[in-house]
Design an enzyme around this catalytic site. Structure first.
Site, PDB file in Angstrom:
ATOM      1  N   ARG A  75       0.831  -1.218   0.000  1.00  0.00           N
ATOM      2  CA  ARG A  75       0.000   0.000   0.000  1.00  0.00           C
ATOM      3  C   ARG A  75       0.863   1.266   0.000  1.00  0.00           C
ATOM      4  NH1 ARG A  75      -1.478   2.991   4.449  1.00  0.00           N
ATOM      5  NH2 ARG A  75      -3.456   4.146   4.392  1.00  0.00           N
TER       6      ARG A  75
ATOM      7  N   ILE B  47       9.604 -13.022   8.914  1.00  0.00           N
ATOM      8  CA  ILE B  47       9.470 -13.171  10.369  1.00  0.00           C
ATOM      9  C   ILE B  47      10.806 -13.583  10.998  1.00  0.00           C
ATOM     10  CG2 ILE B  47       7.023 -13.771  10.213  1.00  0.00           C
ATOM     11  CD1 ILE B  47       7.897 -16.655  11.064  1.00  0.00           C
ATOM     12  N   ASP B  48      11.738 -14.054  10.160  1.00  0.00           N
ATOM     13  CA  ASP B  48      13.011 -14.557  10.702  1.00  0.00           C
ATOM     14  C   ASP B  48      13.960 -13.438  11.132  1.00  0.00           C
ATOM     15  OD1 ASP B  48      11.952 -16.979   9.939  1.00  0.00           O
ATOM     16  OD2 ASP B  48      13.058 -17.058   8.053  1.00  0.00           O
TER      17      ASP B  48
ATOM     18  N   MET C   2       9.414 -20.497  14.990  1.00  0.00           N
ATOM     19  CA  MET C   2      10.074 -20.459  13.683  1.00  0.00           C
ATOM     20  C   MET C   2      11.313 -19.564  13.730  1.00  0.00           C
ATOM     21  SD  MET C   2       7.128 -20.379  10.791  1.00  0.00           S
ATOM     22  CE  MET C   2       6.403 -21.898  10.185  1.00  0.00           C
ATOM     23  N   GLY C   3      11.924 -19.366  12.598  1.00  0.00           N
ATOM     24  CA  GLY C   3      13.126 -18.524  12.517  1.00  0.00           C
ATOM     25  C   GLY C   3      14.131 -19.065  11.525  1.00  0.00           C
TER      26      GLY C   3
ATOM     27  N   GLY D  90       9.435 -14.868  29.718  1.00  0.00           N
ATOM     28  CA  GLY D  90      10.153 -15.242  30.948  1.00  0.00           C
ATOM     29  C   GLY D  90      10.538 -16.708  30.920  1.00  0.00           C
TER      30      GLY D  90
ATOM     31  N   GLU E 283      12.428 -20.171  31.040  1.00  0.00           N
ATOM     32  CA  GLU E 283      13.528 -20.605  31.905  1.00  0.00           C
ATOM     33  C   GLU E 283      14.762 -20.926  31.064  1.00  0.00           C
ATOM     34  OE1 GLU E 283      10.356 -21.207  32.578  1.00  0.00           O
ATOM     35  OE2 GLU E 283      10.353 -20.247  34.556  1.00  0.00           O
TER      36      GLU E 283
ATOM     37  N   GLN F 239       2.355 -18.463  13.474  1.00  0.00           N
ATOM     38  CA  GLN F 239       3.237 -17.293  13.639  1.00  0.00           C
ATOM     39  C   GLN F 239       3.318 -16.422  12.389  1.00  0.00           C
ATOM     40  OE1 GLN F 239       7.050 -18.899  15.885  1.00  0.00           O
ATOM     41  NE2 GLN F 239       5.982 -20.524  14.831  1.00  0.00           N
TER      42      GLN F 239
HETATM   43  O1  F6P Z   1      11.238 -17.771   6.348  1.00  0.00           O
HETATM   44  C1  F6P Z   1      10.031 -17.670   7.016  1.00  0.00           C
HETATM   45  C2  F6P Z   1       9.575 -18.990   7.518  1.00  0.00           C
HETATM   46  O2  F6P Z   1       8.342 -18.835   8.187  1.00  0.00           O
HETATM   47  C3  F6P Z   1      10.567 -19.708   8.435  1.00  0.00           C
HETATM   48  O3  F6P Z   1      10.560 -19.203   9.746  1.00  0.00           O
HETATM   49  C4  F6P Z   1      10.091 -21.134   8.306  1.00  0.00           C
HETATM   50  O4  F6P Z   1      11.122 -22.043   8.555  1.00  0.00           O
HETATM   51  C5  F6P Z   1       9.655 -21.210   6.871  1.00  0.00           C
HETATM   52  O5  F6P Z   1       9.373 -19.886   6.452  1.00  0.00           O
HETATM   53  C6  F6P Z   1       8.440 -22.054   6.610  1.00  0.00           C
HETATM   54  O6  F6P Z   1       8.266 -22.094   5.246  1.00  0.00           O
HETATM   55  P1  F6P Z   1       7.083 -22.891   4.535  1.00  0.00           P
HETATM   56  O7  F6P Z   1       5.820 -22.201   4.887  1.00  0.00           O
HETATM   57  O8  F6P Z   1       7.410 -22.791   3.092  1.00  0.00           O
HETATM   58  O9  F6P Z   1       7.145 -24.267   5.083  1.00  0.00           O
END
Ligand code: F6P
Length: 309
Positions: free
Chosen positions: A6, A112-113, A155-156, A171, A173, A237
């Site tokens: 946008r 998101i990573d 994820m990440g 928080g 542990e 996520q």
């Molecule tokens: O790169 C973003 C991401 O959400 C990662 O965190 C995750 O490993 C991957 O994409 C998942 O990808 P897909 O939806 O193609 O399985």
């Protein structure tokens, strides 16, 4: 991503430019599927997750064939500039496309990573962290009420940015990230000691890239004798309404992408450093490993009751 589209479109239109949007990302370029976008086409989307243009993983862009096909399509469409919104794979392909076509390219980091260098954060990261945090808070209720240990996988991809922020906020542990080696025996020992001191539940946040979560869960269960459960948060996520922070970032970066093109930048990514939007060399953004903030990691373990008697 909707908020970024946008802002990009509206800034372009305000500057007298015509905009087309390729559907399904690079897959849409390869298939030459696009639509005209004007200020009205992007109405009513700023609060929506995902992207109304849709997106896809386009493995073809990793091949020379794919790049030359996409280059042909971009030239056929007589583009003066290309704005690419996405993660490291998208930035890499954008760089290649600039090299083969000569068309100026601006990347907008949306993943998101949070694994692109030159920018403190990326569009969607804050939203994902908040979603995962909310879910982890809910899991904490069961952990506390049932005296259980929970392993929560976030994820990440290969990086621990999401895990670190979710872990601190919740928080947790223990936080397990790919960047820092962990010792399951030591973690079990800490869990046992803290259990003896009266703390009967724990949350362990693990990044998906930090090892096999099932093995970690089973290993801790066997070594401690505690009831340990695994929750993989998964794609929850990646969806939902973007947070205020993600929207604000997307608006600023969308605007900057057009401003950078108008200023004559040819191969850059929009970044945010401190509170300022800056141009970042596109290649630097995806070839450089952004460091995880180890100070934050230490803070997390200093604050966790596991380590505080
Ligand atoms: O790169 C973003 C991401 O959400 C990662 O965190 C995750 O490993 C991957 O994409 C998942 O990808 P897909 O939806 O193609 O399985």
């Amino acid at each position: 991503m909707n908020a970024a589209i946008r802002a990009t479109v509206r800034t372009a239109v305000a500057n007298g430019l015509q905009v087309i949007g390729f559907e399904r990302g690079y897959a849409g370029i390869l298939a030459n599927e696009s639509m005209f976008l004007d200020a009205r086409t992007v109405s009513g989307i700023i609060h929506l997750g995902g992207t109304f243009l849709k997106t896809a993983r386009a493995e073809q862009m990793e091949t020379a064939d794919g790049i030359s096909k996409a280059t042909r399509v971009l030239k056929e469409n007589h583009l003066d500039g290309l704005v690419v919104i996405g993660g490291d794979g998208s930035m890499k392909a954008a760089c290649k496309l600039h090299e083969t076509s000569g068309i100026p390219v601006i990347g907008i980091p949306a993943t998101i990573d949070n694994d692109l260098a030159g920018t403190d954060t990326t569009i969607g990261f804050d939203t994902a962290v908040n979603t995962a945090l909310d879910a982890t808070d809910k899991i904490r209720d069961t952990a506390t009420s049932h005296d259980r240990v929970f392993v929560v996988e976030v994820m990440g991809r290969k990086r621990g940015f999401v895990a670190l922020e979710v872990g601190i906020g919740a928080g947790a542990e223990v936080i397990l990230v790919p960047e820092i080696a962990h010792d399951i025996d030591k973690i079990c020992q800490l869990l046992l000691e803290s259990n003896r001191r009266g703390k009967k539940s724990a949350i362990i946040v693990i990044a998906e890239g930090a090892g096999d979560s099932t093995n970690v869960t089973e290993g801790i269960g066997e070594k401690t004798g505690f009831e340990v459960r695994l929750t993989r948060l998964g794609h929850v996520q990646r969806g939902g309404h973007p947070t205020a922070l993600s929207r604000l970032l997307a608006c600023q970066m969308g605007e900057a992408s057009i401003q950078f093109l108008l200023d004559g930048k040819r191969k850059h990514m929009t970044g945010i450093q401190g509170n300022r939007i800056v141009p970042v060399d596109l290649e630097f953004a995806y070839t450089t490993e952004k460091p995880l903030d180890e100070r934050l990691y230490r803070l997390a373990s200093e604050l966790a009751t596991l380590h505080v008697s």
